[in-house]
Design a protein around this motif. Structure first.
Motif, mmCIF file in Angstrom:
data_model
loop_
_atom_site.group_PDB
_atom_site.id
_atom_site.type_symbol
_atom_site.label_atom_id
_atom_site.label_comp_id
_atom_site.label_asym_id
_atom_site.label_seq_id
_atom_site.Cartn_x
_atom_site.Cartn_y
_atom_site.Cartn_z
ATOM 1 N N ALA A 79 4.056 -14.190 18.219
ATOM 2 C CA ALA A 79 4.223 -12.759 17.956
ATOM 3 C C ALA A 79 3.725 -12.391 16.561
ATOM 4 O O ALA A 79 3.099 -11.344 16.373
ATOM 5 C CB ALA A 79 5.700 -12.377 18.106
ATOM 6 N N GLY A 80 3.998 -13.243 15.578
ATOM 7 C CA GLY A 80 3.538 -12.974 14.221
ATOM 8 C C GLY A 80 2.027 -12.932 14.127
ATOM 9 O O GLY A 80 1.450 -12.064 13.462
ATOM 10 N N SER A 81 1.370 -13.860 14.799
ATOM 11 C CA SER A 81 -0.097 -13.889 14.781
ATOM 12 C C SER A 81 -0.677 -12.635 15.422
ATOM 13 O O SER A 81 -1.634 -12.036 14.906
ATOM 14 C CB SER A 81 -0.601 -15.134 15.523
ATOM 15 N N ILE A 82 -0.097 -12.232 16.550
ATOM 16 C CA ILE A 82 -0.575 -11.022 17.227
ATOM 17 C C ILE A 82 -0.373 -9.797 16.339
ATOM 18 O O ILE A 82 -1.249 -8.920 16.243
ATOM 19 C CB ILE A 82 0.143 -10.840 18.571
ATOM 20 N N LEU A 83 0.763 -9.725 15.661
ATOM 21 C CA LEU A 83 1.041 -8.584 14.791
ATOM 22 C C LEU A 83 0.054 -8.505 13.632
ATOM 23 O O LEU A 83 -0.443 -7.418 13.300
ATOM 24 C CB LEU A 83 2.471 -8.680 14.257
ATOM 25 N N VAL A 84 -0.215 -9.629 12.997
ATOM 26 C CA VAL A 84 -1.159 -9.631 11.880
ATOM 27 C C VAL A 84 -2.550 -9.203 12.357
ATOM 28 O O VAL A 84 -3.223 -8.377 11.722
ATOM 29 C CB VAL A 84 -1.217 -11.019 11.218
ATOM 30 N N ASN A 187 0.367 10.664 4.756
ATOM 31 C CA ASN A 187 -0.345 9.936 5.804
ATOM 32 C C ASN A 187 0.409 8.645 6.125
ATOM 33 O O ASN A 187 0.548 7.774 5.270
ATOM 34 C CB ASN A 187 -1.766 9.622 5.348
ATOM 35 N N LEU A 188 0.862 8.548 7.369
ATOM 36 C CA LEU A 188 1.652 7.383 7.765
ATOM 37 C C LEU A 188 0.793 6.216 8.243
ATOM 38 O O LEU A 188 1.322 5.138 8.483
ATOM 39 C CB LEU A 188 2.632 7.766 8.875
ATOM 40 N N ASP A 189 -0.500 6.412 8.401
ATOM 41 C CA ASP A 189 -1.334 5.353 8.976
ATOM 42 C C ASP A 189 -1.303 4.083 8.130
ATOM 43 O O ASP A 189 -1.165 2.970 8.648
ATOM 44 C CB ASP A 189 -2.779 5.835 9.131
ATOM 45 N N ARG A 190 -1.455 4.226 6.819
ATOM 46 C CA ARG A 190 -1.464 3.044 5.954
ATOM 47 C C ARG A 190 -0.097 2.380 5.928
ATOM 48 O O ARG A 190 0.005 1.143 5.955
ATOM 49 C CB ARG A 190 -1.896 3.428 4.542
ATOM 50 N N LEU A 191 0.947 3.192 5.872
ATOM 51 C CA LEU A 191 2.304 2.634 5.885
ATOM 52 C C LEU A 191 2.574 1.935 7.212
ATOM 53 O O LEU A 191 3.199 0.874 7.246
ATOM 54 C CB LEU A 191 3.324 3.748 5.650
ATOM 55 N N TRP A 192 2.096 2.522 8.306
ATOM 56 C CA TRP A 192 2.262 1.927 9.634
ATOM 57 C C TRP A 192 1.551 0.574 9.709
ATOM 58 O O TRP A 192 2.106 -0.420 10.190
ATOM 59 C CB TRP A 192 1.716 2.878 10.688
ATOM 60 N N THR A 193 0.310 0.532 9.222
ATOM 61 C CA THR A 193 -0.458 -0.712 9.231
ATOM 62 C C THR A 193 0.221 -1.776 8.374
ATOM 63 O O THR A 193 0.303 -2.943 8.764
ATOM 64 C CB THR A 193 -1.888 -0.463 8.709
ATOM 65 N N ALA A 194 0.715 -1.364 7.209
ATOM 66 C CA ALA A 194 1.411 -2.308 6.334
ATOM 67 C C ALA A 194 2.674 -2.847 7.000
ATOM 68 O O ALA A 194 2.998 -4.039 6.874
ATOM 69 C CB ALA A 194 1.769 -1.634 5.009
ATOM 70 N N ALA A 195 3.382 -1.991 7.728
ATOM 71 C CA ALA A 195 4.595 -2.435 8.422
ATOM 72 C C ALA A 195 4.264 -3.469 9.486
ATOM 73 O O ALA A 195 4.977 -4.471 9.643
ATOM 74 C CB ALA A 195 5.310 -1.229 9.044
ATOM 75 N N LEU A 196 3.171 -3.248 10.227
ATOM 76 C CA LEU A 196 2.743 -4.229 11.218
ATOM 77 C C LEU A 196 2.417 -5.560 10.557
ATOM 78 O O LEU A 196 2.821 -6.637 11.032
ATOM 79 C CB LEU A 196 1.514 -3.718 11.975
ATOM 80 N N PHE A 197 1.680 -5.508 9.456
ATOM 81 C CA PHE A 197 1.235 -6.724 8.773
ATOM 82 C C PHE A 197 2.422 -7.499 8.188
ATOM 83 O O PHE A 197 2.535 -8.719 8.375
ATOM 84 C CB PHE A 197 0.246 -6.361 7.663
ATOM 85 N N VAL A 198 3.312 -6.785 7.510
ATOM 86 C CA VAL A 198 4.472 -7.439 6.890
ATOM 87 C C VAL A 198 5.388 -8.030 7.955
ATOM 88 O O VAL A 198 5.905 -9.145 7.804
ATOM 89 C CB VAL A 198 5.236 -6.443 6.006
ATOM 90 N N THR A 199 5.584 -7.303 9.053
ATOM 91 C CA THR A 199 6.413 -7.812 10.142
ATOM 92 C C THR A 199 5.831 -9.100 10.711
ATOM 93 O O THR A 199 6.555 -10.065 10.993
ATOM 94 C CB THR A 199 6.544 -6.760 11.252
#
Length: 213
Positions: A79-84, A187-199
């Motif tokens: 799951a972590g690999s897919i999220l990154v 703009n939430l796009d960057r925050l959204w992307t960062a949340a995916l990456f950190v998760t």
């Protein structure tokens, strides 16, 4: 093992997803303005929530199914690999892949649009760390326990998402207006992307056994 934090995380992420205009409230407002009716805003919320819930439920079901065959550590690593990878994809191509829908969309069209938008944004993947303790670490295989917990988890997340989506949609339609998006919305796009990456990173780190660190 306490499972209090996953429920809080599910509700918090539901609120966060509801805050994102791409998850539905902006389209609900647009429908209301187009049709000149607050009723149209309110009627659009249910299919939007159900489409979002379906996207989350697919991830929850995958976790339940994979939890039968693979170890928790391997599941976290996968799951972590897919999220990154999804975060990297979203950073590069996210703004180019938006599901389009006309202003005459009905219940089914709104549900499908919401499902596609949640899937394209990786909303279900973002919730995976909170779903795993509830859906994959309960022991047993095809028992009703993990399935029942996954359904309840999806319901909790969707309820929080729906509450926030409805509140923002009504506020914007009745009082604030959509012009504020140009003046003061962030703009939430960057925050959204960062949340995916950190998760994803958190899951990858959690997949490493302590004795191997």
């Amino acid at each position: 093992m306490t499972v209090g934090w996953p429920w809080l995380a599910l509700a918090g992420l539901g609120a966060y997803h509801g805050l994102n205009p791409a998850m539905g409230w902006l389209f609900a407002v647009a429908l209301g303005l187009h049709r000149g009716s607050r009723k149209a805003v309110l009627q659009s919320l249910l299919p939007i929530a159900l489409g979002h819930a379906l996207a989350i439920a697919i991830v929850a079901g995958a976790i339940v199914a994979l939890g039968v065959f693979v170890s928790p550590d391997l599941l976290r690593a996968l799951a972590g690999s897919i999220l990154v990878l999804w975060a990297l994809y979203h950073a590069v191509y996210g703004s180019r892949h938006r599901a389009g829908l006309g202003m005459r969309a009905g219940f089914g069209g709104l549900l499908l649009w919401s499902f596609l938008m949640a899937g394209a944004h990786g909303a279900g993947l973002m919730v995976a760390p909170a779903l795993m303790p509830l859906c994959a670490d309960l022991g047993g295989s095809a028992s009703s326990g993990p399935l029942a917990m996954s359904m309840l988890a999806v319901a909790v997340h969707t309820a929080a998402m729906l509450i926030v989506t409805a509140a923002i949609a009504v506020l914007v339609y009745e009082w604030i207006g959509v012009d504020f998006l140009r003046r003061g919305w962030f703009n939430l796009d960057r925050l959204w992307t960062a949340a995916l990456f950190v998760t994803g990173l958190i899951l990858l780190v959690g997949a490493v056994p302590l004795d191997a660190a």
